[in-house]
Design an enzyme around this catalytic site. Sequence first.
Site, mmCIF file in Angstrom:
data_model
loop_
_atom_site.group_PDB
_atom_site.id
_atom_site.type_symbol
_atom_site.label_atom_id
_atom_site.label_comp_id
_atom_site.label_asym_id
_atom_site.label_seq_id
_atom_site.Cartn_x
_atom_site.Cartn_y
_atom_site.Cartn_z
ATOM 1 N N GLY A 196 -8.312 -10.400 6.149
ATOM 2 C CA GLY A 196 -7.512 -10.118 4.950
ATOM 3 C C GLY A 196 -6.853 -8.765 4.985
ATOM 4 O O GLY A 196 -6.090 -8.417 4.077
ATOM 5 N N TYR A 253 -2.364 -12.354 3.729
ATOM 6 C CA TYR A 253 -2.230 -11.074 3.042
ATOM 7 C C TYR A 253 -2.632 -11.195 1.571
ATOM 8 O O TYR A 253 -2.618 -10.201 0.857
ATOM 9 C CB TYR A 253 -0.786 -10.565 3.161
ATOM 10 N N HIS A 277 0.445 -1.355 -7.224
ATOM 11 C CA HIS A 277 -0.946 -1.271 -6.761
ATOM 12 C C HIS A 277 -1.534 0.089 -7.097
ATOM 13 O O HIS A 277 -0.809 1.048 -7.352
ATOM 14 C CB HIS A 277 -1.047 -1.493 -5.248
ATOM 15 N N HIS A 278 -2.856 0.157 -6.992
ATOM 16 C CA HIS A 278 -3.631 1.382 -7.204
ATOM 17 C C HIS A 278 -3.219 2.499 -6.242
ATOM 18 O O HIS A 278 -2.682 2.244 -5.165
ATOM 19 C CB HIS A 278 -5.124 1.065 -7.025
ATOM 20 N N LYS A 336 -4.084 2.605 -2.280
ATOM 21 C CA LYS A 336 -3.570 1.635 -1.304
ATOM 22 C C LYS A 336 -2.872 2.351 -0.152
ATOM 23 O O LYS A 336 -2.039 3.224 -0.362
ATOM 24 C CB LYS A 336 -2.620 0.635 -1.976
ATOM 25 N N GLY A 355 1.276 -6.108 1.788
ATOM 26 C CA GLY A 355 1.343 -7.281 2.661
ATOM 27 C C GLY A 355 1.809 -8.508 1.889
ATOM 28 O O GLY A 355 2.586 -9.328 2.395
ATOM 29 N N THR A 356 1.358 -8.618 0.642
ATOM 30 C CA THR A 356 1.736 -9.773 -0.178
ATOM 31 C C THR A 356 3.247 -9.806 -0.424
ATOM 32 O O THR A 356 3.868 -10.866 -0.347
ATOM 33 C CB THR A 356 0.979 -9.745 -1.518
HETATM 34 N N1 LIG Z 1 -5.715 -10.353 1.788
HETATM 35 C C1 LIG Z 1 -6.084 -10.040 0.540
HETATM 36 O O1 LIG Z 1 -6.216 -10.904 -0.342
HETATM 37 C C2 LIG Z 1 -6.389 -8.608 0.226
HETATM 38 C C3 LIG Z 1 -6.814 -8.238 -1.055
HETATM 39 C C4 LIG Z 1 -7.147 -6.909 -1.286
HETATM 40 C C5 LIG Z 1 -7.045 -5.977 -0.261
HETATM 41 N N2 LIG Z 1 -6.607 -6.374 0.965
HETATM 42 C C6 LIG Z 1 -6.534 -5.461 2.115
HETATM 43 O O2 LIG Z 1 -7.845 -5.313 2.634
HETATM 44 C C7 LIG Z 1 -7.961 -4.028 3.238
HETATM 45 C C8 LIG Z 1 -9.136 -3.285 2.618
HETATM 46 O O3 LIG Z 1 -8.856 -3.025 1.254
HETATM 47 P P1 LIG Z 1 -9.837 -2.169 0.338
HETATM 48 O O4 LIG Z 1 -9.171 -2.042 -0.980
HETATM 49 O O5 LIG Z 1 -11.201 -2.747 0.424
HETATM 50 O O6 LIG Z 1 -9.774 -0.778 1.100
HETATM 51 P P2 LIG Z 1 -10.916 0.310 1.251
HETATM 52 O O7 LIG Z 1 -10.224 1.539 1.746
HETATM 53 O O8 LIG Z 1 -11.710 0.404 -0.005
HETATM 54 O O9 LIG Z 1 -11.861 -0.279 2.400
HETATM 55 C C9 LIG Z 1 -11.556 -0.231 3.757
HETATM 56 C C10 LIG Z 1 -12.855 -0.072 4.549
HETATM 57 O O10 LIG Z 1 -12.550 -0.040 5.957
HETATM 58 C C11 LIG Z 1 -13.280 1.009 6.532
HETATM 59 N N3 LIG Z 1 -12.603 1.551 7.716
HETATM 60 C C12 LIG Z 1 -11.436 2.219 7.759
HETATM 61 N N4 LIG Z 1 -11.174 2.638 9.003
HETATM 62 C C13 LIG Z 1 -12.209 2.250 9.764
HETATM 63 C C14 LIG Z 1 -12.521 2.388 11.129
HETATM 64 N N5 LIG Z 1 -11.697 3.022 11.992
HETATM 65 N N6 LIG Z 1 -13.678 1.853 11.583
HETATM 66 C C15 LIG Z 1 -14.505 1.212 10.765
HETATM 67 N N7 LIG Z 1 -14.265 1.048 9.442
HETATM 68 C C16 LIG Z 1 -13.130 1.552 8.947
HETATM 69 C C17 LIG Z 1 -13.358 2.079 5.455
HETATM 70 O O11 LIG Z 1 -14.426 2.996 5.719
HETATM 71 C C18 LIG Z 1 -13.571 1.248 4.202
HETATM 72 O O12 LIG Z 1 -14.940 1.020 3.933
HETATM 73 C C19 LIG Z 1 -6.606 -3.343 3.025
HETATM 74 O O13 LIG Z 1 -5.804 -3.569 4.167
HETATM 75 C C20 LIG Z 1 -6.049 -4.068 1.824
HETATM 76 O O14 LIG Z 1 -4.651 -4.017 1.732
HETATM 77 C C21 LIG Z 1 -6.290 -7.668 1.220
#
Ligand SMILES: NC(=O)c1ccc[n+]([C@@H]2O[C@H](COP(=O)([O-])OP(=O)(O)OC[C@H]3O[C@@H](n4cnc5c(N)ncnc54)[C@H](O)[C@@H]3O)[C@@H](O)[C@H]2O)c1
Length: 219
Positions: A74, A99, A130-131, A134, A140-141
Site C-alpha cells: 500500500g 494506492y 492530506h495531513h 504525508k 498516490g490516489t
Molecule cells: N494504499 C493505501 O490505501 C494507503 C493508505 C494510507 C497510507 N498509505 C501509504 O502508506 C505509507 C505509510 O503511511 P503512514 O501514514 O503509515 O506513514 P508513517 O510515516 O506513519 O509510517 C511509515 C513507517 O515506515 C517506516 N520506515 C520508513 N523508512 C524506513 C526504512 N528505511 N526502513 C524501515 N522502515 C522504514 C517508518 O519508520 C514508519 O514506521 C505511505 O506511503 C502512505 O502514503 C497508503
Amino acid sequence: LNKIKYGLIGASGKMGKEIISLMNENENELVFKYDIDGESFSEKPEVLIDFSLPAVLGKTIEYALKFKSPLIIGTTGFNEAQLKQIRKLSEKIPVVQSYNFSVGMQMLIQSAVLLKEKLTDWDIEISEIHHRFKKDKPSGTAIMIKNALGREVNISSLRLGNVVGEHSVSFGGLGETLTITHSALSRRTFAEGVLRAVKFIVDKEKGFYTIKDVLDKEQ
Ligand SMILES: NC(=O)c1ccc[n+]([C@@H]2O[C@H](COP(=O)([O-])OP(=O)(O)OC[C@H]3O[C@@H](n4cnc5c(N)ncnc54)[C@H](O)[C@@H]3O)[C@@H](O)[C@H]2O)c1
C-alpha cells in the site's frame, strides 16, 4: 477462515498500527515485522504487508522472495522503475498493489470515469487534502484517479493538520460545475481493505492484482 500468520513492513507507522489493531481483532497473528529499528521474526508469514516508504521496496522484495509469501503493498510515491519491479515480482509471487485500499475510492473512480464520458467538453480538475506528515505529493490516489481518467488532468494538493485523506474530482462546464468527493474518515477504512486483500491473496498463485480485483471477487 483460519487465522492467518502475517508479516508487516512499516509496522510502527500510522498505517502499520491500524493494521495490527484490526488484524488482532480478527485473531490473525503477527509473526514478522520490520521497521526502522530492525526486524523481529518468530515464524514464516503466510502473507506479507508493506505500508512504509518507497525507499524500503528493495528490502520488501527481498523478504517476499525469501518467505515466498504473497505481498500486499500500500506504500505510495513509487517511480516508474519501482512500479516495474513490483510487476516483475508478481511473475513469481501474488501481489496486490493499490494506492488506496478503501471501497469508496473505487466508487469515486468509477463515477468519475462515467462523468468524463458524458461531459465531453467540460474541464476536469483533481484536488486532494492530506495531513501535514504525508511524504509524497501529489498523493498516490490522485495519480491513480488521473490514470483512470486517461488524460492530462491537473492535480492540486493541500497539506492541512491531520486530515486522513480527501479526494475530489471537479467537472466544469460553461454555467455549471459538478464535484464528487471521497473522504477517508479514519485509517481503519484502509486497514479493512487490507484485510479483504489478505483473505483474497492468501491462497493465490503468482500474479498482479489491485484492490479492484479483490472487491470485484467478493461480489
Ligand atoms: N494504499 C493505501 O490505501 C494507503 C493508505 C494510507 C497510507 N498509505 C501509504 O502508506 C505509507 C505509510 O503511511 P503512514 O501514514 O503509515 O506513514 P508513517 O510515516 O506513519 O509510517 C511509515 C513507517 O515506515 C517506516 N520506515 C520508513 N523508512 C524506513 C526504512 N528505511 N526502513 C524501515 N522502515 C522504514 C517508518 O519508520 C514508519 O514506521 C505511505 O506511503 C502512505 O502514503 C497508503
